[in-house]
Design a protein around this motif. Structure first.
Motif, PDB file in Angstrom:
ATOM      1  N   ILE A  17      -5.191  -2.217  14.643  1.00 50.55           N
ATOM      2  CA  ILE A  17      -3.998  -1.607  14.059  1.00 50.55           C
ATOM      3  C   ILE A  17      -4.305  -0.233  13.482  1.00 50.55           C
ATOM      4  O   ILE A  17      -3.543   0.714  13.647  1.00 50.55           O
ATOM      5  N   MET A  18      -5.404  -0.119  12.798  1.00 51.15           N
ATOM      6  CA  MET A  18      -5.729   1.114  12.079  1.00 51.15           C
ATOM      7  C   MET A  18      -6.598   2.028  12.925  1.00 51.15           C
ATOM      8  O   MET A  18      -7.353   1.595  13.776  1.00 51.15           O
ATOM      9  N   ASP A  19      -6.502   3.268  12.678  1.00 49.69           N
ATOM     10  CA  ASP A  19      -7.380   4.260  13.265  1.00 49.69           C
ATOM     11  C   ASP A  19      -8.769   4.053  12.652  1.00 49.69           C
ATOM     12  O   ASP A  19      -8.897   3.781  11.471  1.00 49.69           O
ATOM     13  N   PHE A  20      -9.834   4.182  13.442  1.00 55.09           N
ATOM     14  CA  PHE A  20     -11.183   3.951  12.924  1.00 55.09           C
ATOM     15  C   PHE A  20     -11.503   4.849  11.734  1.00 55.09           C
ATOM     16  O   PHE A  20     -12.164   4.424  10.792  1.00 55.09           O
ATOM     17  N   ASN A  21     -11.049   6.081  11.756  1.00 57.67           N
ATOM     18  CA  ASN A  21     -11.340   6.987  10.639  1.00 57.67           C
ATOM     19  C   ASN A  21     -10.705   6.496   9.349  1.00 57.67           C
ATOM     20  O   ASN A  21     -11.321   6.551   8.288  1.00 57.67           O
ATOM     21  N   VAL A  22      -9.467   6.007   9.406  1.00 59.39           N
ATOM     22  CA  VAL A  22      -8.797   5.477   8.225  1.00 59.39           C
ATOM     23  C   VAL A  22      -9.575   4.277   7.699  1.00 59.39           C
ATOM     24  O   VAL A  22      -9.792   4.135   6.497  1.00 59.39           O
ATOM     25  N   TYR A  23     -10.017   3.428   8.612  1.00 57.52           N
ATOM     26  CA  TYR A  23     -10.788   2.251   8.227  1.00 57.52           C
ATOM     27  C   TYR A  23     -12.092   2.647   7.540  1.00 57.52           C
ATOM     28  O   TYR A  23     -12.431   2.127   6.485  1.00 57.52           O
ATOM     29  N   ASP A  24     -12.813   3.590   8.131  1.00 59.76           N
ATOM     30  CA  ASP A  24     -14.087   4.020   7.564  1.00 59.76           C
ATOM     31  C   ASP A  24     -13.912   4.607   6.168  1.00 59.76           C
ATOM     32  O   ASP A  24     -14.681   4.302   5.256  1.00 59.76           O
ATOM     33  N   VAL A  25     -12.886   5.434   5.995  1.00 65.16           N
ATOM     34  CA  VAL A  25     -12.626   6.052   4.684  1.00 65.16           C
ATOM     35  C   VAL A  25     -12.260   4.978   3.668  1.00 65.16           C
ATOM     36  O   VAL A  25     -12.758   4.985   2.541  1.00 65.16           O
ATOM     37  N   ALA A  26     -11.401   4.042   4.062  1.00 66.32           N
ATOM     38  CA  ALA A  26     -10.982   2.979   3.151  1.00 66.32           C
ATOM     39  C   ALA A  26     -12.158   2.107   2.730  1.00 66.32           C
ATOM     40  O   ALA A  26     -12.310   1.768   1.559  1.00 66.32           O
ATOM     41  N   LEU A  27     -12.988   1.747   3.677  1.00 70.01           N
ATOM     42  CA  LEU A  27     -14.142   0.916   3.373  1.00 70.01           C
ATOM     43  C   LEU A  27     -15.117   1.656   2.458  1.00 70.01           C
ATOM     44  O   LEU A  27     -15.630   1.083   1.498  1.00 70.01           O
ATOM     45  N   ALA A  28     -15.344   2.923   2.730  1.00 70.47           N
ATOM     46  CA  ALA A  28     -16.236   3.719   1.881  1.00 70.47           C
ATOM     47  C   ALA A  28     -15.699   3.809   0.462  1.00 70.47           C
ATOM     48  O   ALA A  28     -16.451   3.677  -0.506  1.00 70.47           O
ATOM     49  N   LYS A  29     -14.391   4.014   0.318  1.00 71.89           N
ATOM     50  CA  LYS A  29     -13.782   4.086  -1.023  1.00 71.89           C
ATOM     51  C   LYS A  29     -13.927   2.763  -1.757  1.00 71.89           C
ATOM     52  O   LYS A  29     -14.191   2.735  -2.951  1.00 71.89           O
ATOM     53  N   GLN A  30     -13.721   1.658  -1.029  1.00 70.14           N
ATOM     54  CA  GLN A  30     -13.823   0.353  -1.673  1.00 70.14           C
ATOM     55  C   GLN A  30     -15.224   0.135  -2.237  1.00 70.14           C
ATOM     56  O   GLN A  30     -15.390  -0.285  -3.365  1.00 70.14           O
ATOM     57  N   PHE A  31     -16.249   0.450  -1.456  1.00 66.58           N
ATOM     58  CA  PHE A  31     -17.615   0.251  -1.920  1.00 66.58           C
ATOM     59  C   PHE A  31     -18.016   1.279  -2.966  1.00 66.58           C
ATOM     60  O   PHE A  31     -18.797   0.992  -3.852  1.00 66.58           O
ATOM     61  N   GLU A  32     -17.478   2.480  -2.860  1.00 69.70           N
ATOM     62  CA  GLU A  32     -17.786   3.535  -3.821  1.00 69.70           C
ATOM     63  C   GLU A  32     -17.298   3.163  -5.219  1.00 69.70           C
ATOM     64  O   GLU A  32     -17.968   3.402  -6.211  1.00 69.70           O
ATOM     65  N   ASN A  33     -16.119   2.547  -5.311  1.00 70.50           N
ATOM     66  CA  ASN A  33     -15.522   2.195  -6.593  1.00 70.50           C
ATOM     67  C   ASN A  33     -15.943   0.826  -7.096  1.00 70.50           C
ATOM     68  O   ASN A  33     -15.625   0.454  -8.214  1.00 70.50           O
ATOM     69  N   PHE A  52      -9.695  -8.818   3.013  1.00 69.55           N
ATOM     70  CA  PHE A  52      -8.447  -8.961   3.752  1.00 69.55           C
ATOM     71  C   PHE A  52      -7.284  -8.414   2.927  1.00 69.55           C
ATOM     72  O   PHE A  52      -6.450  -7.658   3.434  1.00 69.55           O
ATOM     73  N   GLN A  53      -7.201  -8.774   1.630  1.00 71.00           N
ATOM     74  CA  GLN A  53      -6.125  -8.286   0.756  1.00 71.00           C
ATOM     75  C   GLN A  53      -6.173  -6.769   0.627  1.00 71.00           C
ATOM     76  O   GLN A  53      -5.136  -6.103   0.659  1.00 71.00           O
ATOM     77  N   THR A  54      -7.368  -6.216   0.498  1.00 69.40           N
ATOM     78  CA  THR A  54      -7.516  -4.765   0.381  1.00 69.40           C
ATOM     79  C   THR A  54      -7.030  -4.073   1.652  1.00 69.40           C
ATOM     80  O   THR A  54      -6.328  -3.059   1.583  1.00 69.40           O
ATOM     81  N   ASN A  55      -7.366  -4.618   2.786  1.00 77.07           N
ATOM     82  CA  ASN A  55      -6.920  -4.017   4.041  1.00 77.07           C
ATOM     83  C   ASN A  55      -5.412  -4.129   4.219  1.00 77.07           C
ATOM     84  O   ASN A  55      -4.781  -3.201   4.732  1.00 77.07           O
ATOM     85  N   MET A  56      -4.808  -5.232   3.791  1.00 72.59           N
ATOM     86  CA  MET A  56      -3.351  -5.359   3.868  1.00 72.59           C
ATOM     87  C   MET A  56      -2.698  -4.325   2.944  1.00 72.59           C
ATOM     88  O   MET A  56      -1.710  -3.695   3.313  1.00 72.59           O
ATOM     89  N   LEU A  57      -3.271  -4.121   1.772  1.00 74.04           N
ATOM     90  CA  LEU A  57      -2.771  -3.111   0.841  1.00 74.04           C
ATOM     91  C   LEU A  57      -2.859  -1.722   1.473  1.00 74.04           C
ATOM     92  O   LEU A  57      -1.910  -0.941   1.431  1.00 74.04           O
ATOM     93  N   LEU A  58      -3.974  -1.426   2.108  1.00 76.74           N
ATOM     94  CA  LEU A  58      -4.147  -0.114   2.726  1.00 76.74           C
ATOM     95  C   LEU A  58      -3.195   0.082   3.899  1.00 76.74           C
ATOM     96  O   LEU A  58      -2.695   1.194   4.113  1.00 76.74           O
ATOM     97  N   LEU A  59      -2.916  -0.970   4.634  1.00 75.39           N
ATOM     98  CA  LEU A  59      -1.934  -0.869   5.716  1.00 75.39           C
ATOM     99  C   LEU A  59      -0.542  -0.572   5.158  1.00 75.39           C
ATOM    100  O   LEU A  59       0.200   0.246   5.716  1.00 75.39           O
ATOM    101  N   ASP A  60      -0.180  -1.235   4.053  1.00 74.12           N
ATOM    102  CA  ASP A  60       1.110  -0.958   3.404  1.00 74.12           C
ATOM    103  C   ASP A  60       1.180   0.486   2.929  1.00 74.12           C
ATOM    104  O   ASP A  60       2.183   1.173   3.145  1.00 74.12           O
ATOM    105  N   VAL A  61       0.129   0.960   2.282  1.00 78.55           N
ATOM    106  CA  VAL A  61       0.103   2.339   1.789  1.00 78.55           C
ATOM    107  C   VAL A  61       0.222   3.321   2.951  1.00 78.55           C
ATOM    108  O   VAL A  61       0.986   4.291   2.889  1.00 78.55           O
ATOM    109  N   HIS A  62      -0.495   3.032   4.026  1.00 83.30           N
ATOM    110  CA  HIS A  62      -0.433   3.897   5.215  1.00 83.30           C
ATOM    111  C   HIS A  62       0.996   3.926   5.775  1.00 83.30           C
ATOM    112  O   HIS A  62       1.524   5.000   6.111  1.00 83.30           O
ATOM    113  N   SER A  63       1.640   2.775   5.861  1.00 84.41           N
ATOM    114  CA  SER A  63       3.016   2.706   6.360  1.00 84.41           C
ATOM    115  C   SER A  63       3.979   3.477   5.467  1.00 84.41           C
ATOM    116  O   SER A  63       4.867   4.184   5.951  1.00 84.41           O
TER     117      SER A  63
END
Length: 188
Positions: A17-33, A52-63
């Motif tokens: 569903i997500m672009d790989f770049n969006v996924y990479d940035v989101a994952l990096a932010k999650q671990f960074e914080n 899973f919850q974090t990714n659903m949240l990020l999909l909502d924000v992206h939408s």
């Protein structure tokens, strides 16, 4: 083993569903914080739920950002913060048809996102809904004004819940109302 398989299936679906770049940035932010940088193996089931919850949240924000961009919203909100507070976000078009509902709507009232898209928010109202409150909300919408109200709504199963709604008209850069947005929580 089942948890790991579930984790990878969910991850694969999210990546599709997500672009790989969006996924990479989101994952990096999650671990960074995160205060904990690694998880012990026994916590994978808990970690996968949070992931899973974090990714659903990020999909909502992206939408939401896509809707805002498409409709040229003049103002923006911190959607991620709102969704983390278990606030349900509902966006309608100017004709009050739902164009977006955050995935956590199911937790609040039992409806899946697909069941509410294209319908009016009146679908949550019924006999126990206070007509005066409904009329006050309707008047605020007609006047293109923000509102904050508590209203009795109905869950999918017919049970009642008291919903605290903060609603706002959304204007584009030309000053036209393109959408309405509501931030909803279960009221105490």
């Amino acid at each position: 083993m089942k948890v790991a398989l579930f984790f990878f299936i969910v991850l694969y679906q999210i990546i599709k569903i997500m672009d790989f770049n969006v996924y990479d940035v989101a994952l990096a932010k999650q671990f960074e914080n995160a205060s904990i940088k690694s998880m012990p193996l026994v916590a994978w089931d808990i970690y996968s739920q949070i992931f899973f919850q974090t990714n659903m949240l990020l999909l909502d924000v992206h939408s939401l950002h896509q809707i805002a961009s498409k409709n040229q919203w003049k103002s923006m909100w911190d959607f991620k913060e709102s969704l983390q507070e278990e606030t349900v976000i509902v966006v309608t078009d100017a004709k009050l048809k739902i164009v977006f509902a955050s995935k956590n709507i199911q937790k609040m009232n039992g409806y899946e996102v697909d069941e509410v898209i294209g319908k009016s928010p009146k679908m949550f109202q019924g006999a126990a809904t206070d007509l005066q409150v409904s009329n006050e909300i309707r008047q605020a919408v007609l006047n293109k004004e923000p509102f904050e109200k508590n209203v009795i709504n109905y869950c999918k199963d017919g049970s009642l819940y008291k919903c605290h709604i903060k609603g706002f008209p959304i204007f584009n850069h030309k000053g036209e109302v393109t959408n309405f947005i509501a931030f909803e929580k279960i009221a105490a």
